[in-house]
Design a protein around this motif. Structure first.
Motif, PDB file in Angstrom:
ATOM      1  N   GLU A 163       6.886  16.129   2.450  1.00 48.62           N
ATOM      2  CA  GLU A 163       5.815  15.166   2.558  1.00 48.62           C
ATOM      3  C   GLU A 163       6.405  13.587   2.565  1.00 48.62           C
ATOM      4  OE1 GLU A 163       2.324  15.921   0.401  1.00 48.62           O
ATOM      5  OE2 GLU A 163       2.188  17.962   0.915  1.00 48.62           O
ATOM      6  N   VAL A 164       7.824  13.290   2.479  1.00 47.45           N
ATOM      7  CA  VAL A 164       8.117  12.006   2.524  1.00 47.45           C
ATOM      8  C   VAL A 164       8.968  11.885   3.587  1.00 47.45           C
ATOM      9  CG1 VAL A 164       9.566  10.422   1.319  1.00 47.45           C
ATOM     10  CG2 VAL A 164       8.115  12.076  -0.055  1.00 47.45           C
ATOM     11  N   GLY A 165       9.727  12.773   4.098  1.00 43.25           N
ATOM     12  CA  GLY A 165      10.650  12.792   5.403  1.00 43.25           C
ATOM     13  C   GLY A 165      11.079  13.974   5.718  1.00 43.25           C
ATOM     14  N   GLN A 166      11.047  14.478   6.807  1.00 41.57           N
ATOM     15  CA  GLN A 166      11.364  15.985   7.182  1.00 41.57           C
ATOM     16  C   GLN A 166      12.252  15.936   8.518  1.00 41.57           C
ATOM     17  OE1 GLN A 166      10.162  19.174   5.709  1.00 41.57           O
ATOM     18  NE2 GLN A 166      10.822  17.760   4.473  1.00 41.57           N
ATOM     19  N   SER A 167      12.641  14.698   9.005  1.00 44.19           N
ATOM     20  CA  SER A 167      13.411  14.585  10.137  1.00 44.19           C
ATOM     21  C   SER A 167      14.617  13.398   9.791  1.00 44.19           C
ATOM     22  CB  SER A 167      12.657  13.861  11.353  1.00 44.19           C
ATOM     23  OG  SER A 167      11.428  14.837  11.568  1.00 44.19           O
ATOM     24  N   GLY A 205       9.358   6.560  11.962  1.00 38.35           N
ATOM     25  CA  GLY A 205       9.577   6.469  10.643  1.00 38.35           C
ATOM     26  C   GLY A 205      10.492   7.296  10.000  1.00 38.35           C
ATOM     27  N   ALA A 206      11.028   8.113  10.711  1.00 39.57           N
ATOM     28  CA  ALA A 206      12.182   9.150  10.157  1.00 39.57           C
ATOM     29  C   ALA A 206      13.324   8.424   9.350  1.00 39.57           C
ATOM     30  CB  ALA A 206      12.682  10.123  11.244  1.00 39.57           C
ATOM     31  N   ALA A 211      14.544   7.184  -2.136  1.00 37.16           N
ATOM     32  CA  ALA A 211      13.953   6.708  -3.335  1.00 37.16           C
ATOM     33  C   ALA A 211      12.791   7.486  -3.861  1.00 37.16           C
ATOM     34  CB  ALA A 211      13.651   5.213  -3.462  1.00 37.16           C
ATOM     35  N   ALA A 212      12.514   8.875  -3.299  1.00 39.90           N
ATOM     36  CA  ALA A 212      11.424   9.567  -3.298  1.00 39.90           C
ATOM     37  C   ALA A 212      11.239   9.996  -4.604  1.00 39.90           C
ATOM     38  CB  ALA A 212      11.378  10.690  -2.495  1.00 39.90           C
ATOM     39  N   GLU A 213      10.045   9.867  -5.119  1.00 37.99           N
ATOM     40  CA  GLU A 213       9.478  10.365  -6.385  1.00 37.99           C
ATOM     41  C   GLU A 213       8.196  11.133  -6.663  1.00 37.99           C
ATOM     42  OE1 GLU A 213      10.068   7.207  -9.371  1.00 37.99           O
ATOM     43  OE2 GLU A 213      12.197   7.308  -9.495  1.00 37.99           O
ATOM     44  N   GLY A 214       7.848  11.915  -7.316  1.00 40.88           N
ATOM     45  CA  GLY A 214       6.394  12.360  -7.508  1.00 40.88           C
ATOM     46  C   GLY A 214       6.258  13.183  -6.110  1.00 40.88           C
ATOM     47  N   PHE A 215       7.094  13.632  -5.370  1.00 41.24           N
ATOM     48  CA  PHE A 215       6.669  14.585  -4.161  1.00 41.24           C
ATOM     49  C   PHE A 215       6.290  16.009  -4.400  1.00 41.24           C
ATOM     50  CE2 PHE A 215      11.333  14.205  -4.402  1.00 41.24           C
ATOM     51  CZ  PHE A 215      11.713  15.299  -4.735  1.00 41.24           C
ATOM     52  N   PRO A 216       5.795  16.614  -3.671  1.00 42.41           N
ATOM     53  CA  PRO A 216       5.191  18.176  -4.115  1.00 42.41           C
ATOM     54  C   PRO A 216       6.433  18.814  -3.733  1.00 42.41           C
ATOM     55  CG  PRO A 216       4.484  17.367  -1.979  1.00 42.41           C
ATOM     56  CD  PRO A 216       4.838  16.224  -2.520  1.00 42.41           C
ATOM     57  N   ARG A 234       6.336  36.745  -0.438  1.00 44.22           N
ATOM     58  CA  ARG A 234       7.699  37.273  -0.076  1.00 44.22           C
ATOM     59  C   ARG A 234       7.857  38.559   0.358  1.00 44.22           C
ATOM     60  NH1 ARG A 234       7.700  33.371  -3.827  1.00 44.22           N
ATOM     61  NH2 ARG A 234       9.382  31.702  -3.499  1.00 44.22           N
ATOM     62  N   ARG A 235       6.867  39.417   0.457  1.00 43.01           N
ATOM     63  CA  ARG A 235       6.942  40.637   0.827  1.00 43.01           C
ATOM     64  C   ARG A 235       7.877  41.265   2.049  1.00 43.01           C
ATOM     65  NH1 ARG A 235       1.172  42.828  -0.656  1.00 43.01           N
ATOM     66  NH2 ARG A 235       0.794  40.750   0.337  1.00 43.01           N
ATOM     67  N   SER A 236       7.327  40.226   3.199  1.00 44.78           N
ATOM     68  CA  SER A 236       8.198  40.430   4.567  1.00 44.78           C
ATOM     69  C   SER A 236       8.231  39.176   5.169  1.00 44.78           C
ATOM     70  CB  SER A 236       6.850  41.280   5.366  1.00 44.78           C
ATOM     71  OG  SER A 236       5.481  40.669   5.422  1.00 44.78           O
ATOM     72  N   GLN A 237       7.848  38.078   4.644  1.00 43.79           N
ATOM     73  CA  GLN A 237       8.046  36.901   5.323  1.00 43.79           C
ATOM     74  C   GLN A 237       9.534  36.422   5.390  1.00 43.79           C
ATOM     75  OE1 GLN A 237       5.242  34.071   4.217  1.00 43.79           O
ATOM     76  NE2 GLN A 237       3.532  35.468   4.767  1.00 43.79           N
ATOM     77  N   PRO A 238       9.941  35.744   6.442  1.00 40.54           N
ATOM     78  CA  PRO A 238      11.648  35.265   6.403  1.00 40.54           C
ATOM     79  C   PRO A 238      11.281  33.888   5.692  1.00 40.54           C
ATOM     80  CG  PRO A 238      10.354  34.970   8.829  1.00 40.54           C
ATOM     81  CD  PRO A 238       9.564  36.021   7.769  1.00 40.54           C
ATOM     82  N   ASP A 239      12.664  33.345   5.099  1.00 38.61           N
ATOM     83  CA  ASP A 239      12.613  32.179   4.712  1.00 38.61           C
ATOM     84  C   ASP A 239      11.990  31.145   5.366  1.00 38.61           C
ATOM     85  OD1 ASP A 239      13.397  33.253   2.299  1.00 38.61           O
ATOM     86  OD2 ASP A 239      15.480  32.462   2.676  1.00 38.61           O
ATOM     87  N   SER A 240      10.997  30.292   4.793  1.00 34.19           N
ATOM     88  CA  SER A 240      10.482  29.167   5.770  1.00 34.19           C
ATOM     89  C   SER A 240      10.132  28.069   4.934  1.00 34.19           C
ATOM     90  CB  SER A 240       9.227  29.699   6.694  1.00 34.19           C
ATOM     91  OG  SER A 240       8.369  28.814   7.223  1.00 34.19           O
ATOM     92  N   LEU A 241      10.341  26.881   5.160  1.00 33.65           N
ATOM     93  CA  LEU A 241       9.716  25.597   4.446  1.00 33.65           C
ATOM     94  C   LEU A 241       8.381  25.425   4.513  1.00 33.65           C
ATOM     95  CD1 LEU A 241      12.625  23.012   5.213  1.00 33.65           C
ATOM     96  CD2 LEU A 241      12.202  24.625   3.017  1.00 33.65           C
TER      97      LEU A 241
END
Length: 253
Positions: free
Chosen positions: A128-132, A158-159, A230-235, A246-253
């Motif tokens: 939720e701060v930067g994913q790109s 804004g990336a 300088a990100a702080e307090g992010f989820p 986690r029973r059948s789903q592949p790893d995903s963000l």
């Protein structure tokens, strides 16, 4: 015989991949950029390896050496700083090898931006701060940038930015980015990551240029700009959430 374009990593000899190290040990010929290759890295080559410093060779002279070695029945290690997929001039070398009928392969390496992020102790994709992450460079006396690839255009997103080959134009870079990111946007510069003389400065777009100049940074530097620095307090990310099935789903963000 094969030409192996090997990512040498950011500088430290032990940051080359195991595959790259093993190829250096068995190739009869090694071409390397003398101005960027630590002597310890060449220590992985066999004692009788023909070492060719390409620092003062033209593109055609470099390719001619590789073609000659191939015709002589020798495998060739062509060292590239960082990772060969970024700013390595590999594309034009491969094009010429294609014309000459010489086979080649690429071995990835640790890119400078990744080594620099490790030095900073920062993840460059924060929930939720930067994913790109945009990897780019500054335009100067080097090859022209495509018309749409401007800092202003990138800044609209804004990336997080990672700028290579831009340290000697850091004032201009900051001036172009401040209207979009704000003068208080976190910024950092890492020079000579993983090498002797490694230097780090941290600040904001308002002061990072003066800090870089005061630190004497003039080469092999990566400039970072973005709130993730300088990100702080992010989820927490969903990857390890207790609520995730986690029973059948592949790893995903």
């Amino acid at each position: 015989m094969t030409v192996h374009f090997i990512g040498a990593g950011p500088g430290a000899a032990d940051l080359i991949t195991v595959r790259g190290r093993d190829l250096l040990a068995r190739c009869d010929v090694c071409l390397y950029p003398g101005s960027m290759t630590p002597p310890d890295l060449l220590g992985y080559c066999a004692p009788d390896t023909l070492l060719i410093d390409t620092a003062n060779l033209s593109l055609d002279e470099i390719v001619a050496r590789m073609v000659s070695a191939h015709e002589g029945g020798h495998d060739v290690a062509r060292l590239c700083s960082g990772d060969p997929s970024l700013y390595s001039a590999v594309a034009e070398q491969m094009r010429r090898l294609d014309d000459a009928g010489v086979p080649y392969a690429m071995v990835p390496g640790v890119p400078a931006f990744a080594a620099s992020a490790a030095v900073l102790g920062r993840e460059l994709t924060v929930p939720e701060v930067g994913q790109s992450l945009i990897i780019t460079r500054a335009q100067a006396r080097s090859t022209s940038m495509p018309s749409g690839e401007t800092l202003a255009n990138f800044a609209v997103s804004g990336a997080t930015l990672a700028l290579h080959l831009a340290i000697n134009h850091v004032e201009r870079v900051c001036a172009e980015l401040i209207p979009h990111y704000g003068a208080d946007c976190p910024a950092a510069v890492v020079a000579l990551a993983s090498q002797p003389g490694e230097t780090v400065v941290r600040g904001t777009l308002s002061d990072i240029a003066s800090q870089a100049r005061a630190a004497g940074m003039t080469r092999a530097a990566t400039i970072f700009v973005g709130r993730v620095l300088a990100a702080e307090g992010f989820p927490d990310s969903f990857l390890y959430s207790a609520t995730r099935d986690r029973r059948s789903q592949p790893d995903s963000l």
